[in-house]
Design a protein around this motif. Structure first.
Motif, PDB file in Angstrom:
ATOM      1  N   GLY A 283      25.122  17.268 -11.109  1.00 30.19           N
ATOM      2  CA  GLY A 283      25.582  16.323 -10.087  1.00 30.19           C
ATOM      3  C   GLY A 283      26.852  16.828  -9.426  1.00 30.19           C
ATOM      4  N   ARG A 284      26.945  16.658  -8.106  1.00 29.57           N
ATOM      5  CA  ARG A 284      28.123  17.105  -7.380  1.00 29.57           C
ATOM      6  C   ARG A 284      29.397  16.454  -7.925  1.00 29.57           C
ATOM      7  NH1 ARG A 284      29.623  21.305  -4.069  1.00 29.57           N
ATOM      8  NH2 ARG A 284      27.817  22.052  -2.927  1.00 29.57           N
ATOM      9  N   ALA A 285      29.275  15.219  -8.335  1.00 31.96           N
ATOM     10  CA  ALA A 285      30.443  14.488  -8.848  1.00 31.96           C
ATOM     11  C   ALA A 285      30.931  15.057 -10.167  1.00 31.96           C
ATOM     12  CB  ALA A 285      30.090  13.006  -9.014  1.00 31.96           C
ATOM     13  N   ASP A 286      30.084  15.822 -10.870  1.00 31.91           N
ATOM     14  CA  ASP A 286      30.458  16.389 -12.176  1.00 31.91           C
ATOM     15  C   ASP A 286      31.017  17.800 -12.069  1.00 31.91           C
ATOM     16  OD1 ASP A 286      29.516  14.078 -13.464  1.00 31.91           O
ATOM     17  OD2 ASP A 286      27.455  14.877 -13.491  1.00 31.91           O
ATOM     18  N   ILE A 287      31.049  18.350 -10.861  1.00 39.52           N
ATOM     19  CA  ILE A 287      31.482  19.742 -10.675  1.00 39.52           C
ATOM     20  C   ILE A 287      32.983  19.821 -10.418  1.00 39.52           C
ATOM     21  CG2 ILE A 287      31.275  21.800  -9.240  1.00 39.52           C
ATOM     22  CD1 ILE A 287      28.365  21.031  -8.716  1.00 39.52           C
ATOM     23  N   GLU A 288      33.652  20.659 -11.221  1.00 41.26           N
ATOM     24  CA  GLU A 288      35.076  20.930 -11.008  1.00 41.26           C
ATOM     25  C   GLU A 288      35.251  22.001  -9.928  1.00 41.26           C
ATOM     26  OE1 GLU A 288      39.071  20.464 -11.417  1.00 41.26           O
ATOM     27  OE2 GLU A 288      37.584  19.347 -12.576  1.00 41.26           O
ATOM     28  N   THR A 289      34.537  23.148 -10.119  1.00 46.78           N
ATOM     29  CA  THR A 289      34.586  24.233  -9.122  1.00 46.78           C
ATOM     30  C   THR A 289      33.210  24.875  -8.999  1.00 46.78           C
ATOM     31  OG1 THR A 289      35.197  25.932 -10.753  1.00 46.78           O
ATOM     32  CG2 THR A 289      37.014  24.761  -9.645  1.00 46.78           C
TER      33      THR A 289
END
Length: 328
Positions: A283-289
């Protein structure tokens, strides 16, 4: 005092002379000989020199009463088994090939096929064991092969030099392309190269809509890149990564890392597919970088350790056949 030494020296000269005489006699009996290093002309005479010389056709074949090899069919008129010499015989064989394959075969097509793809038609009573003449260890050039074709067609047949050399068409043109690709690749068998491709590349790549396709670039028309670029792509895949197939590194807010191709980026999700084809949806919301690492390729860089040198040459020759549609 010196007489024993002189006798020994004399004995060695006699042994050497006998050895050379035996070698010459065997070559003469089998029909060999000739200057195989001389520049060849695309003529029956040039082909005859290759046949009995560099091409070493005489090790398996004979021409009428010339030579004594019987491992392969006699290319001349010889007894009840071979009532027609090769040039005339090729007309009958071409008719058989046309009926079986559903495409037109000329006599020249048949002779070229018998050299470039010997397993396509096996004469009754013989095994599928003829070497591919444009691959090592024989490695005849396209010019040398054309010369041999002229020689065989001149044996009782209609010698059409235009069809052999300057304006080949149909089956012959396709086979000449295969031979040229093999020569450009340093010697190799495109048919064997297809097997190497299917075993090692097809799961990730695609050619003419056939193959895996999602993980590696489409290789249709790859010959346009040239031999050096293709070789680099196999041996050093990170040297020039095709746009759209960059290696992405995703680090989640939990500290997990995923490396591979970004095969989907939509609906708030990113798919990362690794070299084995395993896909991870994040999920995009779970991505740091999320970043691109252009120093590595998802394609393995140890292919040279997986396949042999011969397989590598075969693979190159197969890929060099994959020309753009407009060049085919």
């Amino acid at each position: 005092m010196n007489s024993p030494i002189l006798r020994i020296f004399g004995f060695l000269l006699v042994v050497l002379g006998v050895y050379l005489w035996i070698g010459y006699s065997i070559t003469a009996l089998t029909g060999g000989g000739g200057d195989s290093n001389a520049a060849v002309e695309i003529t029956p005479e040039g082909g005859e020199a290759i046949y009995w010389g560099k091409g070493r056709c005489f090790t398996c074949h004979s021409v009428g009463g010339q030579g004594s090899a019987v491992r392969g069919p006699n290319h001349g008129q010889f007894g009840e088994k071979f009532p027609l010499p090769m040039g005339a015989r090729a007309v009958e064989r071409a008719a058989e090939r046309s009926e079986k394959e559903g495409i037109e075969f000329t006599a020249v097509d048949y002779v070229v096929e018998s050299m470039a793809s010997p397993g396509a038609y096996i004469v009754d009573g013989y095994k599928n064991e003829m070497a591919v003449v444009y691959a090592p260890p024989i490695s005849l050039s396209l010019k040398e092969i054309k010369a041999v074709v002229a020689y065989l067609m001149a044996l009782g047949g209609d010698l059409d030099m235009e069809a052999i050399d300057t304006s080949p068409s149909g089956v012959t043109a396709g086979l000449y392309s295969k031979i040229s690709a093999a020569a450009e690749a340093g010697g190799g068998d495109p048919e064997e190269g297809l097997i190497v491709y299917e075993d090692n590349c097809q799961e990730c790549h695609m050619i003419a809509d056939d193959g895996g396709g999602e993980i590696g670039p489409d290789l249709t028309g790859i010959a346009a890149l040239g031999l050096e670029a293709i070789s680099d792509a196999i041996l050093s895949p990170a040297k020039a990564i095709t746009e759209g197939f960059e290696t992405h590194v995703v680090i989640t807010k939990e500290g997990r890392q995923f490396t591979g191709l970004k095969t989907r980026d939509e609906d708030g999700e990113v798919d990362i597919t690794n070299a084995l084809g395993d896909k991870e949806t994040i999920g995009r919301a779970d991505i740091e970088t999320i970043s691109i690492d252009d120093t590595v390729s998802i394609m393995p860089d140890d292919i040279a350790e997986v396949i042999t040198v011969k397989e590598y040459q075969d693979l190159l020759s197969y890929l060099m056949l994959q020309k753009p549609v407009e060049e085919q």
